[in-house]
Motif scaffolding. Structure first.
Motif, PDB file in Angstrom:
ATOM      1  N   ALA A   9      -0.901   6.809  -1.994  1.00 11.53           N
ATOM      2  CA  ALA A   9       0.272   6.568  -2.837  1.00 11.53           C
ATOM      3  C   ALA A   9       0.360   5.087  -3.220  1.00 11.53           C
ATOM      4  CB  ALA A   9       1.540   7.010  -2.113  1.00 11.53           C
ATOM      5  N   ARG A  10       0.019   4.204  -2.289  1.00 12.14           N
ATOM      6  CA  ARG A  10       0.015   2.766  -2.597  1.00 12.14           C
ATOM      7  C   ARG A  10      -1.009   2.451  -3.684  1.00 12.14           C
ATOM      8  NH1 ARG A  10       0.247   0.470   3.544  1.00 12.14           N
ATOM      9  NH2 ARG A  10       2.483   0.160   3.617  1.00 12.14           N
ATOM     10  N   ARG A  11      -2.201   3.041  -3.564  1.00  9.48           N
ATOM     11  CA  ARG A  11      -3.247   2.782  -4.556  1.00  9.48           C
ATOM     12  C   ARG A  11      -2.857   3.339  -5.923  1.00  9.48           C
ATOM     13  NH1 ARG A  11      -6.327   4.326  -0.048  1.00  9.48           N
ATOM     14  NH2 ARG A  11      -6.782   6.349  -1.001  1.00  9.48           N
ATOM     15  N   VAL A  12      -2.221   4.517  -5.950  1.00  9.78           N
ATOM     16  CA  VAL A  12      -1.772   5.108  -7.217  1.00  9.78           C
ATOM     17  C   VAL A  12      -0.731   4.198  -7.859  1.00  9.78           C
ATOM     18  CG1 VAL A  12      -0.466   7.037  -8.206  1.00  9.78           C
ATOM     19  CG2 VAL A  12      -2.337   7.486  -6.596  1.00  9.78           C
ATOM     20  N   ARG A  13       0.191   3.681  -7.057  1.00  9.71           N
ATOM     21  CA  ARG A  13       1.205   2.752  -7.585  1.00  9.71           C
ATOM     22  C   ARG A  13       0.533   1.491  -8.114  1.00  9.71           C
ATOM     23  NH1 ARG A  13       4.901   1.373 -10.561  1.00  9.71           N
ATOM     24  NH2 ARG A  13       6.355  -0.215  -9.871  1.00  9.71           N
ATOM     25  N   ALA A  14      -0.494   1.012  -7.406  1.00  5.10           N
ATOM     26  CA  ALA A  14      -1.214  -0.180  -7.850  1.00  5.10           C
ATOM     27  C   ALA A  14      -1.872   0.068  -9.204  1.00  5.10           C
ATOM     28  CB  ALA A  14      -2.262  -0.591  -6.809  1.00  5.10           C
ATOM     29  N   GLU A  16      -0.827   2.057 -11.554  1.00  7.40           N
ATOM     30  CA  GLU A  16       0.237   1.989 -12.575  1.00  7.40           C
ATOM     31  C   GLU A  16       0.540   0.538 -12.927  1.00  7.40           C
ATOM     32  OE1 GLU A  16       3.429   4.028 -10.619  1.00  7.40           O
ATOM     33  OE2 GLU A  16       2.515   6.011 -10.899  1.00  7.40           O
ATOM     34  N   LEU A  17       0.578  -0.307 -11.894  1.00  9.89           N
ATOM     35  CA  LEU A  17       0.878  -1.724 -12.127  1.00  9.89           C
ATOM     36  C   LEU A  17      -0.291  -2.442 -12.809  1.00  9.89           C
ATOM     37  CD1 LEU A  17       2.749  -2.421  -8.778  1.00  9.89           C
ATOM     38  CD2 LEU A  17       3.760  -2.135 -11.047  1.00  9.89           C
ATOM     39  N   ILE A  27       1.448  -7.247  -7.291  1.00  6.84           N
ATOM     40  CA  ILE A  27       1.131  -5.884  -6.849  1.00  6.84           C
ATOM     41  C   ILE A  27       1.061  -5.840  -5.325  1.00  6.84           C
ATOM     42  CG2 ILE A  27      -0.623  -4.073  -6.853  1.00  6.84           C
ATOM     43  CD1 ILE A  27      -1.319  -4.962  -9.727  1.00  6.84           C
ATOM     44  N   ALA A  30       4.479  -5.778  -4.032  1.00  6.27           N
ATOM     45  CA  ALA A  30       5.177  -4.539  -4.396  1.00  6.27           C
ATOM     46  C   ALA A  30       4.748  -3.355  -3.527  1.00  6.27           C
ATOM     47  CB  ALA A  30       4.941  -4.214  -5.872  1.00  6.27           C
ATOM     48  N   VAL A  31       3.463  -3.285  -3.198  1.00  6.36           N
ATOM     49  CA  VAL A  31       2.993  -2.122  -2.431  1.00  6.36           C
ATOM     50  C   VAL A  31       2.808  -2.433  -0.955  1.00  6.36           C
ATOM     51  CG1 VAL A  31       1.927  -1.017  -4.430  1.00  6.36           C
ATOM     52  CG2 VAL A  31       0.544  -2.477  -2.963  1.00  6.36           C
TER      53      VAL A  31
END
Length: 155
Positions: A9-14, A16-17, A27, A30-31
């Motif tokens: 989930a952290r990598r997916v959010r990264a 997006e960023l 980033i 943020a994560v």
């Protein structure tokens, strides 16, 4: 959420960023990871896209017990050690291994039994409290109520 799911989930959010043009340092904050991880993720993302940061299926030897067998072992263990003919209702790795072999027909090493208990069943190591047979709870309560305050107060 499991640890591998949280990491993904952290990598997916990264990702997006990354797509929004956010800097590596932002980033990372943020994560909740170090900047070096974000740099590594960005390189992988630039070379292989978002799929390069997806979680991969674990490799290696498959487990000896399938999910149905694990549930059979769980049910057997939840009945207690005495239900399986042991003197005390206490589980040891050896006892769990014996029961697992009885119900599944698969012999497991001590290490495999440990992985079964902690990894697949989510159980943890718990040691029984050791108390003296002669322990007198009422006498302990009396001592705490009457003697301890007198001793604590001093002469």
């Amino acid at each position: 959420m499991s640890r591998p799911q949280l990491a993904e989930a952290r990598r997916v959010r990264a990702v997006e960023l990354f797509e929004d043009g956010v800097s590596n340092a932002e980033i990372a904050r943020a994560v909740g990871v170090c900047a070096e991880s974000v740099r590594r993720w960005r390189r992988a993302w630039e070379e292989g896209g978002a799929s390069a940061l997806r979680r991969r299926v674990a490799t290696g030897r498959p487990p000896k017990l399938d999910d149905a067998q694990v549930e059979t072992v769980r049910a057997a263990l939840e009945r207690g050690a005495r239900a399986h003919g042991f003197e005390a209702d206490l589980w040891t790795l050896e006892r769990v291994g014996v029961v697992a072999e009885r119900v599944t027909g698969v012999a497991l090493s001590r290490a495999s039994v440990w992985r079964l208990l902690t990894g697949r069943l989510g159980w943890s190591l718990q040691r029984p409290e050791r108390r003296a047979v002669e322990r007198d709870e009422s006498e302990i309560a009396r001592w705490i109520a009457h003697e301890w305050p007198r001793i604590k107060k001093g002469p």
